[in-house]
Motif scaffolding. Structure first.
Motif, mmCIF file in Angstrom:
data_model
loop_
_atom_site.group_PDB
_atom_site.id
_atom_site.type_symbol
_atom_site.label_atom_id
_atom_site.label_comp_id
_atom_site.label_asym_id
_atom_site.label_seq_id
_atom_site.Cartn_x
_atom_site.Cartn_y
_atom_site.Cartn_z
ATOM 1 N N LEU A 172 -12.588 -42.959 4.357
ATOM 2 C CA LEU A 172 -12.819 -43.799 3.185
ATOM 3 C C LEU A 172 -11.690 -43.472 2.223
ATOM 4 C CD1 LEU A 172 -14.514 -45.733 1.466
ATOM 5 C CD2 LEU A 172 -15.780 -43.723 0.646
ATOM 6 N N ILE A 173 -10.895 -44.473 1.891
ATOM 7 C CA ILE A 173 -9.695 -44.256 1.084
ATOM 8 C C ILE A 173 -9.743 -45.148 -0.151
ATOM 9 C CG2 ILE A 173 -7.173 -44.434 1.060
ATOM 10 C CD1 ILE A 173 -7.317 -44.006 4.137
ATOM 11 N N ALA A 174 -9.385 -44.578 -1.298
ATOM 12 C CA ALA A 174 -9.289 -45.349 -2.538
ATOM 13 C C ALA A 174 -7.984 -44.971 -3.224
ATOM 14 C CB ALA A 174 -10.464 -45.038 -3.460
ATOM 15 N N ASN A 175 -7.340 -45.977 -3.835
ATOM 16 C CA ASN A 175 -6.146 -45.620 -4.596
ATOM 17 C C ASN A 175 -6.577 -44.929 -5.887
ATOM 18 O OD1 ASN A 175 -6.454 -47.512 -6.757
ATOM 19 N ND2 ASN A 175 -5.607 -49.123 -5.450
ATOM 20 N N SER B 117 -18.031 -44.078 -9.878
ATOM 21 C CA SER B 117 -19.452 -44.068 -9.510
ATOM 22 C C SER B 117 -19.739 -45.001 -8.332
ATOM 23 C CB SER B 117 -20.337 -44.409 -10.706
ATOM 24 O OG SER B 117 -20.060 -45.711 -11.168
ATOM 25 N N ALA B 118 -19.133 -46.174 -8.303
ATOM 26 C CA ALA B 118 -19.346 -47.104 -7.188
ATOM 27 C C ALA B 118 -18.787 -46.526 -5.886
ATOM 28 C CB ALA B 118 -18.690 -48.452 -7.487
ATOM 29 N N ILE B 119 -17.619 -45.914 -5.965
ATOM 30 C CA ILE B 119 -17.006 -45.319 -4.772
ATOM 31 C C ILE B 119 -17.832 -44.150 -4.262
ATOM 32 C CG2 ILE B 119 -14.980 -44.045 -3.936
ATOM 33 C CD1 ILE B 119 -13.309 -45.931 -5.793
ATOM 34 N N LEU B 120 -18.316 -43.309 -5.168
ATOM 35 C CA LEU B 120 -19.147 -42.174 -4.752
ATOM 36 C C LEU B 120 -20.481 -42.635 -4.166
ATOM 37 C CD1 LEU B 120 -18.439 -39.588 -7.599
ATOM 38 C CD2 LEU B 120 -17.533 -39.623 -5.256
ATOM 39 N N GLU B 121 -20.994 -43.748 -4.679
ATOM 40 C CA GLU B 121 -22.232 -44.309 -4.122
ATOM 41 C C GLU B 121 -22.009 -44.758 -2.677
ATOM 42 O OE1 GLU B 121 -25.040 -48.139 -4.995
ATOM 43 O OE2 GLU B 121 -24.296 -47.035 -6.745
ATOM 44 N N ILE B 122 -20.886 -45.411 -2.430
ATOM 45 C CA ILE B 122 -20.547 -45.833 -1.066
ATOM 46 C C ILE B 122 -20.383 -44.599 -0.171
ATOM 47 C CG2 ILE B 122 -18.735 -46.875 0.364
ATOM 48 C CD1 ILE B 122 -18.301 -48.847 -2.011
ATOM 49 N N LYS B 123 -19.685 -43.585 -0.678
ATOM 50 C CA LYS B 123 -19.471 -42.350 0.084
ATOM 51 C C LYS B 123 -20.803 -41.712 0.451
ATOM 52 C CE LYS B 123 -18.496 -38.188 -1.712
ATOM 53 N NZ LYS B 123 -19.506 -37.367 -1.180
ATOM 54 N N ASP B 124 -21.704 -41.623 -0.523
ATOM 55 C CA ASP B 124 -23.013 -41.014 -0.277
ATOM 56 C C ASP B 124 -23.806 -41.815 0.752
ATOM 57 O OD1 ASP B 124 -22.399 -39.025 -2.086
ATOM 58 O OD2 ASP B 124 -23.537 -39.939 -3.747
ATOM 59 N N SER B 125 -23.748 -43.136 0.663
ATOM 60 C CA SER B 125 -24.448 -43.992 1.634
ATOM 61 C C SER B 125 -23.912 -43.784 3.038
ATOM 62 C CB SER B 125 -24.316 -45.467 1.241
ATOM 63 O OG SER B 125 -24.954 -45.715 0.022
ATOM 64 N N LEU B 126 -22.594 -43.695 3.163
ATOM 65 C CA LEU B 126 -21.992 -43.462 4.468
ATOM 66 C C LEU B 126 -22.392 -42.093 5.028
ATOM 67 C CD1 LEU B 126 -18.396 -44.886 3.855
ATOM 68 C CD2 LEU B 126 -20.152 -45.818 5.395
ATOM 69 N N GLU B 127 -22.396 -41.081 4.182
ATOM 70 C CA GLU B 127 -22.778 -39.743 4.628
ATOM 71 C C GLU B 127 -24.209 -39.710 5.138
ATOM 72 O OE1 GLU B 127 -21.850 -37.261 1.254
ATOM 73 O OE2 GLU B 127 -19.860 -36.787 2.071
ATOM 74 N N LYS B 128 -25.103 -40.450 4.493
ATOM 75 C CA LYS B 128 -26.506 -40.494 4.938
ATOM 76 C C LYS B 128 -26.609 -41.125 6.315
ATOM 77 C CE LYS B 128 -28.512 -40.625 0.320
ATOM 78 N NZ LYS B 128 -29.127 -41.477 -0.706
ATOM 79 N N VAL B 129 -25.837 -42.159 6.556
ATOM 80 C CA VAL B 129 -25.875 -42.829 7.866
ATOM 81 C C VAL B 129 -25.312 -41.917 8.949
ATOM 82 C CG1 VAL B 129 -24.945 -44.756 9.196
ATOM 83 C CG2 VAL B 129 -25.758 -45.138 6.869
ATOM 84 N N ILE B 130 -24.256 -41.209 8.626
ATOM 85 C CA ILE B 130 -23.581 -40.357 9.610
ATOM 86 C C ILE B 130 -24.429 -39.146 9.970
ATOM 87 C CG2 ILE B 130 -21.584 -38.850 9.966
ATOM 88 C CD1 ILE B 130 -19.999 -40.889 8.238
#
Length: 104
Positions: free
Chosen positions: A78-81, A90-103
């Motif tokens: 997951l890459i962000a400039n 906050s939106a990026i960290l929310e996406i990161k947290d969601s991905l971590e839960k799935v993984i």
């Protein structure tokens, strides 16, 4: 198995990786570029083998295929400039947290 002097019919979504792999093995191939369900190619006799990405191999097994070799290990990122990360942390960290839960 086919002898290396015989042409192997290969189906893949990844033509460059496929060509390089078989070139390094000194294997002559006839490459068919496919989009979609590459694992169906051997079933409908479009190819002898496929080159595809798989995580568990379940879809391959469901179609009567087995992994013969691993070409490259893969991983996801997951890459962000820097500006987006600063402005939308906050939106990026929310996406990161969601991905971590799935993984996990």
């Amino acid at each position: 198995t086919l002898a290396k002097q015989e042409t192997l019919r290969v189906a893949s979504k990844y033509p460059s990786i496929t060509k390089n792999y078989f070139k390094n093995r000194h294997q002559t191939i006839e490459l068919t570029y496919l989009k979609g369900s590459v694992e169906l190619a051997p079933l409908i006799e479009v190819s002898d083998v496929i080159v595809d990405i798989t995580e568990t191999g379940a879809t391959l097994k469901e179609n009567g295929l087995v992994i013969l070799d691993r070409i490259h290990p893969i991983s996801s990122r997951l890459i962000a400039n820097e500006a987006s990360y600063f402005l939308k942390t906050s939106a990026i960290l929310e996406i990161k947290d969601s991905l971590e839960k799935v993984i996990t």
